[in-house]
Design a protein around this motif. Structure first.
Motif, short mmCIF file in Angstrom:
data_model
loop_
_atom_site.label_atom_id
_atom_site.label_comp_id
_atom_site.label_asym_id
_atom_site.label_seq_id
_atom_site.Cartn_x
_atom_site.Cartn_y
_atom_site.Cartn_z
N GLY A 94 0.82 -1.21 0.00
CA GLY A 94 0.00 0.00 0.00
C GLY A 94 0.85 1.26 0.00
O GLY A 94 0.56 2.22 -0.71
N SER A 95 1.91 1.26 0.78
CA SER A 95 2.82 2.41 0.81
C SER A 95 3.52 2.62 -0.52
O SER A 95 3.69 3.75 -0.98
CB SER A 95 3.87 2.23 1.91
N GLU A 96 3.92 1.53 -1.15
CA GLU A 96 4.58 1.63 -2.46
C GLU A 96 3.61 2.17 -3.51
O GLU A 96 3.98 3.00 -4.34
CB GLU A 96 5.14 0.27 -2.88
N ALA A 97 2.37 1.72 -3.48
CA ALA A 97 1.37 2.23 -4.42
C ALA A 97 1.15 3.72 -4.21
O ALA A 97 1.04 4.49 -5.17
CB ALA A 97 0.06 1.46 -4.27
N PHE A 98 1.13 4.15 -2.94
CA PHE A 98 0.98 5.57 -2.62
C PHE A 98 2.17 6.36 -3.14
O PHE A 98 2.03 7.45 -3.71
CB PHE A 98 0.80 5.75 -1.11
N ARG A 99 3.39 5.82 -2.95
CA ARG A 99 4.61 6.49 -3.41
C ARG A 99 4.62 6.61 -4.93
O ARG A 99 4.92 7.68 -5.48
CB ARG A 99 5.85 5.72 -2.95
N VAL A 100 4.26 5.53 -5.62
CA VAL A 100 4.22 5.55 -7.09
C VAL A 100 3.20 6.58 -7.57
O VAL A 100 3.47 7.34 -8.51
CB VAL A 100 3.90 4.14 -7.64
N HIS A 101 2.07 6.65 -6.91
CA HIS A 101 1.04 7.63 -7.26
C HIS A 101 1.61 9.05 -7.18
O HIS A 101 1.44 9.85 -8.11
CB HIS A 101 -0.16 7.47 -6.32
N GLY A 102 2.29 9.35 -6.09
CA GLY A 102 2.87 10.68 -5.92
C GLY A 102 3.92 11.01 -6.97
O GLY A 102 3.95 12.12 -7.51
N GLN A 152 -5.39 6.35 -10.94
CA GLN A 152 -6.57 5.81 -10.26
C GLN A 152 -6.31 4.40 -9.76
O GLN A 152 -6.73 4.04 -8.65
CB GLN A 152 -7.78 5.81 -11.21
N MET A 153 -5.60 3.60 -10.55
CA MET A 153 -5.29 2.23 -10.12
C MET A 153 -4.40 2.24 -8.89
O MET A 153 -4.63 1.48 -7.95
CB MET A 153 -4.64 1.47 -11.27
N CYS A 154 -3.37 3.08 -8.88
CA CYS A 154 -2.47 3.17 -7.71
C CYS A 154 -3.23 3.62 -6.48
O CYS A 154 -3.04 3.07 -5.38
CB CYS A 154 -1.32 4.13 -7.99
N ALA A 155 -4.09 4.62 -6.63
CA ALA A 155 -4.88 5.11 -5.50
C ALA A 155 -5.81 4.01 -4.98
O ALA A 155 -5.95 3.82 -3.77
CB ALA A 155 -5.68 6.35 -5.90
N HIS A 156 -6.43 3.29 -5.90
CA HIS A 156 -7.34 2.21 -5.51
C HIS A 156 -6.59 1.11 -4.75
O HIS A 156 -7.05 0.64 -3.71
CB HIS A 156 -8.03 1.63 -6.75
N ILE A 157 -5.43 0.73 -5.26
CA ILE A 157 -4.62 -0.30 -4.58
C ILE A 157 -4.22 0.16 -3.19
O ILE A 157 -4.36 -0.56 -2.21
CB ILE A 157 -3.38 -0.66 -5.43
N SER A 158 -3.72 1.38 -3.10
CA SER A 158 -3.28 1.92 -1.81
C SER A 158 -4.44 1.96 -0.81
O SER A 158 -4.32 1.48 0.32
CB SER A 158 -2.69 3.31 -2.00
#
Length: 119
Positions: A11-19, A74-80
């Motif tokens: 979840g943290s990695e998905a949040f980081r990638v999103h940013g 949107q996918m990264c945010a959803h995963i996170s």
């Protein structure tokens, strides 16, 4: 079996990638002027204004790129968000299970006894 550390890490990695994606992939807004129009859109307008077919193609490329980036964001945010929810839900489930499982003497059942049931 849910490992909360694993969920948190993904979840943290998905949040980081999103940013990072938000920072580095905004072609439409890159080099925006006072009216908010980015350099790519201005170049497309300039080319189109001089009757170069590349102008409309550049607009199309910009639109497709922006659409694809939004989808990935949107996918990264959803995963996170989903993994954050799953982590909290699993922790709540574990607390509830621990509160309801009791040994013969009324104390909480030890994990070693619970693992025997799984095997």
């Amino acid at each position: 079996m849910v490992h909360q550390d694993d969920l948190g890490a993904v979840g943290s990695e998905a949040f980081r990638v999103h940013g990072e994606l938000r920072k580095h992939t905004d072609l439409a807004g890159a080099g925006a002027d006072k009216s908010g129009v980015g350099t790519t859109a201005r170049a497309a307008a300039e080319l189109q204004g001089r009757n170069f077919s590349a102008g409309s193609e550049l607009y199309t490329t910009l639109e497709v790129w922006t659409s694809q980036v939004k989808t990935v964001l949107q996918m990264c945010a959803h995963i996170s968000n989903h993994l954050d929810y799953s982590k909290k839900s699993a922790a709540n489930d574990e607390v509830e299970i621990a509160a309801t499982l009791k040994g013969r003497n009324g104390s909480a059942a030890p994990v070693s006894e619970l693992l025997k049931c799984v095997k």
